[in-house]
Design a protein around this motif. Structure first.
Motif, PDB file in Angstrom:
ATOM      1  N   SER A 206      -5.215   1.991   0.677  1.00 12.22           N
ATOM      2  CA  SER A 206      -5.530   1.541  -0.750  1.00 12.22           C
ATOM      3  C   SER A 206      -5.536   2.428  -1.704  1.00 12.22           C
ATOM      4  N   HIS A 207      -5.002   3.572  -1.403  1.00 13.72           N
ATOM      5  CA  HIS A 207      -4.887   4.651  -2.303  1.00 13.72           C
ATOM      6  C   HIS A 207      -3.167   4.447  -2.723  1.00 13.72           C
ATOM      7  N   VAL A 208      -3.035   4.389  -4.040  1.00 13.58           N
ATOM      8  CA  VAL A 208      -1.742   4.181  -4.743  1.00 13.58           C
ATOM      9  C   VAL A 208      -0.422   4.809  -3.978  1.00 13.58           C
ATOM     10  N   VAL A 209      -0.505   6.137  -3.987  1.00 11.71           N
ATOM     11  CA  VAL A 209       0.452   7.048  -3.757  1.00 11.71           C
ATOM     12  C   VAL A 209       0.844   6.611  -2.275  1.00 11.71           C
ATOM     13  N   PRO A 210       0.073   7.082  -1.179  1.00  8.61           N
ATOM     14  CA  PRO A 210       0.478   6.743   0.028  1.00  8.61           C
ATOM     15  C   PRO A 210       0.804   5.332   0.209  1.00  8.61           C
ATOM     16  N   ASP A 211       0.178   4.253  -0.251  1.00  5.76           N
ATOM     17  CA  ASP A 211       0.573   2.800   0.219  1.00  5.76           C
ATOM     18  C   ASP A 211       1.994   2.602  -0.541  1.00  5.76           C
ATOM     19  N   LEU A 212       2.306   3.208  -1.962  1.00  9.86           N
ATOM     20  CA  LEU A 212       3.490   2.994  -2.391  1.00  9.86           C
ATOM     21  C   LEU A 212       4.602   3.551  -1.387  1.00  9.86           C
ATOM     22  N   VAL A 213       4.329   4.758  -1.055  1.00  8.24           N
ATOM     23  CA  VAL A 213       5.562   5.486  -0.106  1.00  8.24           C
ATOM     24  C   VAL A 213       5.544   5.011   1.057  1.00  8.24           C
ATOM     25  N   GLN A 214       4.573   4.492   1.823  1.00  5.42           N
ATOM     26  CA  GLN A 214       4.869   3.884   3.169  1.00  5.42           C
ATOM     27  C   GLN A 214       5.530   2.327   2.778  1.00  5.42           C
ATOM     28  N   LYS A 215       5.237   1.827   1.956  1.00  2.00           N
ATOM     29  CA  LYS A 215       5.940   0.425   1.750  1.00  2.00           C
ATOM     30  C   LYS A 215       7.206   0.541   1.410  1.00  2.00           C
ATOM     31  N   ILE A 216       7.607   1.425   0.614  1.00  2.00           N
ATOM     32  CA  ILE A 216       9.160   1.795   0.312  1.00  2.00           C
ATOM     33  C   ILE A 216       9.872   2.446   1.442  1.00  2.00           C
ATOM     34  N   LEU A 217       9.184   2.930   2.377  1.00  2.00           N
ATOM     35  CA  LEU A 217       9.772   3.685   3.529  1.00  2.00           C
ATOM     36  C   LEU A 217      10.142   2.445   4.681  1.00  2.00           C
ATOM     37  N   LYS A 218       9.268   1.909   4.740  1.00  2.00           N
ATOM     38  CA  LYS A 218       9.368   0.630   5.636  1.00  2.00           C
ATOM     39  C   LYS A 218      10.330  -0.444   5.115  1.00  2.00           C
ATOM     40  N   GLY A 219      10.809  -0.291   4.139  1.00  2.00           N
ATOM     41  CA  GLY A 219      11.865  -1.218   3.452  1.00  2.00           C
ATOM     42  C   GLY A 219      11.595  -2.143   2.512  1.00  2.00           C
ATOM     43  N   GLN A 220      10.435  -2.204   2.233  1.00  7.70           N
ATOM     44  CA  GLN A 220       9.854  -3.440   1.269  1.00  7.70           C
ATOM     45  C   GLN A 220      10.848  -3.403  -0.213  1.00  7.70           C
ATOM     46  N   ASP A 221      11.173  -4.489  -0.208  1.00 10.38           N
ATOM     47  CA  ASP A 221      12.215  -4.881  -1.518  1.00 10.38           C
ATOM     48  C   ASP A 221      12.596  -6.217  -1.702  1.00 10.38           C
ATOM     49  N   PRO A 222      11.933  -6.799  -2.653  1.00 12.42           N
ATOM     50  CA  PRO A 222      11.252  -6.125  -3.987  1.00 12.42           C
ATOM     51  C   PRO A 222       9.883  -5.462  -3.490  1.00 12.42           C
ATOM     52  N   LEU A 223       9.548  -4.522  -4.543  1.00  8.34           N
ATOM     53  CA  LEU A 223       8.352  -3.719  -4.082  1.00  8.34           C
ATOM     54  C   LEU A 223       7.149  -4.559  -4.625  1.00  8.34           C
ATOM     55  N   HIS A 224       6.044  -4.652  -3.774  1.00 10.06           N
ATOM     56  CA  HIS A 224       5.036  -5.348  -4.370  1.00 10.06           C
ATOM     57  C   HIS A 224       4.028  -4.228  -4.890  1.00 10.06           C
ATOM     58  N   ILE A 225       3.737  -4.416  -6.243  1.00  3.15           N
ATOM     59  CA  ILE A 225       2.599  -3.629  -6.607  1.00  3.15           C
ATOM     60  C   ILE A 225       1.280  -4.412  -7.259  1.00  3.15           C
ATOM     61  N   LEU A 226       0.227  -3.848  -7.299  1.00  2.73           N
ATOM     62  CA  LEU A 226      -1.182  -4.373  -7.736  1.00  2.73           C
ATOM     63  C   LEU A 226      -1.179  -4.356  -9.173  1.00  2.73           C
ATOM     64  N   GLY A 227      -1.358  -5.508  -9.778  1.00  2.00           N
ATOM     65  CA  GLY A 227      -1.533  -5.525 -11.264  1.00  2.00           C
ATOM     66  C   GLY A 227      -0.255  -5.556 -12.064  1.00  2.00           C
ATOM     67  N   ASN A 228      -0.251  -5.209 -13.281  1.00  2.00           N
ATOM     68  CA  ASN A 228       1.001  -5.213 -14.189  1.00  2.00           C
ATOM     69  C   ASN A 228       1.673  -4.197 -14.348  1.00  2.00           C
ATOM     70  N   GLY A 229       1.249  -2.966 -13.351  1.00  2.00           N
ATOM     71  CA  GLY A 229       1.820  -1.493 -13.374  1.00  2.00           C
ATOM     72  C   GLY A 229       1.694  -0.773 -14.540  1.00  2.00           C
ATOM     73  N   GLU A 230       0.859  -1.051 -15.397  1.00  2.00           N
ATOM     74  CA  GLU A 230       0.575  -0.212 -16.564  1.00  2.00           C
ATOM     75  C   GLU A 230      -0.530   0.523 -16.321  1.00  2.00           C
ATOM     76  N   GLN A 231      -1.353   0.405 -15.080  1.00  2.00           N
ATOM     77  CA  GLN A 231      -2.406   1.056 -15.147  1.00  2.00           C
ATOM     78  C   GLN A 231      -2.106   2.824 -15.080  1.00  2.00           C
ATOM     79  N   ILE A 232      -3.042   3.473 -15.937  1.00  2.00           N
ATOM     80  CA  ILE A 232      -2.713   4.948 -15.869  1.00  2.00           C
ATOM     81  C   ILE A 232      -3.498   5.945 -15.229  1.00  2.00           C
ATOM     82  N   ARG A 233      -2.975   6.728 -14.533  1.00  2.00           N
ATOM     83  CA  ARG A 233      -3.891   7.544 -13.505  1.00  2.00           C
ATOM     84  C   ARG A 233      -3.166   8.851 -13.759  1.00  2.00           C
TER      85      ARG A 233
END
Length: 340
Positions: A206-233
């Motif tokens: 539930s930390h955005v960087v490793p979660d997005l990396v592992q989803k992309i590496l595992k072939g998720q397409d389309p990619l699921h993200i939480l919220g509208n994607g406009e969250q700023i970090r």
């Protein structure tokens, strides 16, 4: 100089120990392995490093470890991704209060008994600004904006009150540091992590960087993200944060002060997803699916970094691209080995 690092086996703690040893400090680390279980680090057998497996809630143990150190970095805490804020809402408050109270009790007693201890450096969190209505978040805003809504953010604010109260009543010197969105290697699925699915892939931490990396590496397409994607970090490299923490430990101008430690560069979640996607898939188009955000998913977290720069001479210089170049291969290996 000798320093005790509590939570030394944790994600940020590991970077701090490594930086301290690099700069010539003698280091004692204490951790109960409650987050990941026993882990090995490259510096475990370093001649200037001593590790003690123990619980920071044990005040007698903490006293013994503090008697002959010059500094303490209070980093131990029950901490996880945003799912932790919900699954462990009470434990995050109750257990972390016991951890910080034990740390302060031991430090106060050591100082009273004439020990070498000069100061405690407390690791707080950017979550103290969870409810802010002004950006960037400047040191001192935590007293002006509404208190955090999550028990984790509220408890991290309490850490800062412990630090100031121990100074006010017992003259125990302090520095308060707030890391923002640490990124690096070594983070893995925590013991007892709540399994939450995002599309066809469970979240790693539930930390955005490793979660997005592992989803992309595992072939998720389309990619699921939480919220509208406009969250700023403001994604900040663990090695940079460690430099800032170590700089503040013995800096005379850090005495009884608080600092945000962060990169000055903000990135939206959608921009982050695109950068990771491009590093893995090149020019292949990215498609996003937007899922419901968690209750405590702060939409905008923007720090002021001027005080740390002007007083400590600290700037986080590692780019997000360079962080990902290090993190993506580590996550790939972690997936292959079953860690994620």
């Amino acid at each position: 100089m000798k320093v005790l690092v509590t939570g030394s086996a944790g994600f940020i703690g590991g970077y701090v120990v490594q930086e301290l040893l690099r700069q010539g400090w003698d280091v004692v680390g204490v951790d109960n392995y409650s987050k990941y279980g026993p882990v090995r680090h490259s510096y475990d057998d370093h001649e200037r490093y001593t590790f003690v497996e123990g619980d920071v809630q044990d005040t007698d143990l903490m006293y013994k470890l503090m008697v002959d150190v010059d500094h303490v970095v209070a980093g131990a805490a029950l901490i996880g991704g945003i799912t932790y804020f919900h699954k462990y809402a009470y434990d995050l408050l109750a257990q972390n209060e016991r951890i910080i109270a034990s740390t302060c009790d031991a430090a106060i007693a050591v100082q009273r008994d004439g020990g070498l201890l000069q100061k405690v450096t407390y690791l707080s969190s950017s979550m103290v600004f969870e409810s802010t209505d002004r950006w960037p978040s400047v040191e001192g805003d935590q007293h002006l904006v509404p208190p955090p809504r999550s028990s984790y953010g509220f408890q991290k604010l309490a850490v800062e009150y412990f630090a100031r109260a121990a100074w006010e009543q017992y003259q125990l010197p302090y520095t308060i540091l707030r890391p923002f969105n640490c990124v690096g290697v070594g983070e893995r699925r925590a013991l007892g992590e709540l399994e939450v699915w995002s599309g066809n892939v469970p979240l790693a931490m539930s930390h955005v960087v490793p979660d997005l990396v592992q989803k992309i590496l595992k072939g998720q397409d389309p990619l699921h993200i939480l919220g509208n994607g406009e969250q700023i970090r403001h994604y900040t490299y663990g090695g940079d944060l460690a430099r800032g923490i170590v700089a503040a430990i013995a800096h005379p101008a850090a005495l009884n002060e608080d600092f945000n430690l962060s990169t000055s560069v903000g990135t939206t979640v959608a921009e982050l997803a695109q950068e990771i996607w491009s590093k893995v898939h090149g020019d292949r188009p990215l498609s996003l699916v937007h899922g419901a955000a968690f209750e405590h998913d702060v939409q905008k977290r923007v720090p002021s970094v001027e005080k740390a720069r002007d007083v400590l001479g600290f700037e986080a210089t590692t780019t997000l691209s360079d962080m990902l170049d290090e993190t993506i291969p580590w996550v790939r290996e972690a997936i292959a080995s079953g860690v994620l």
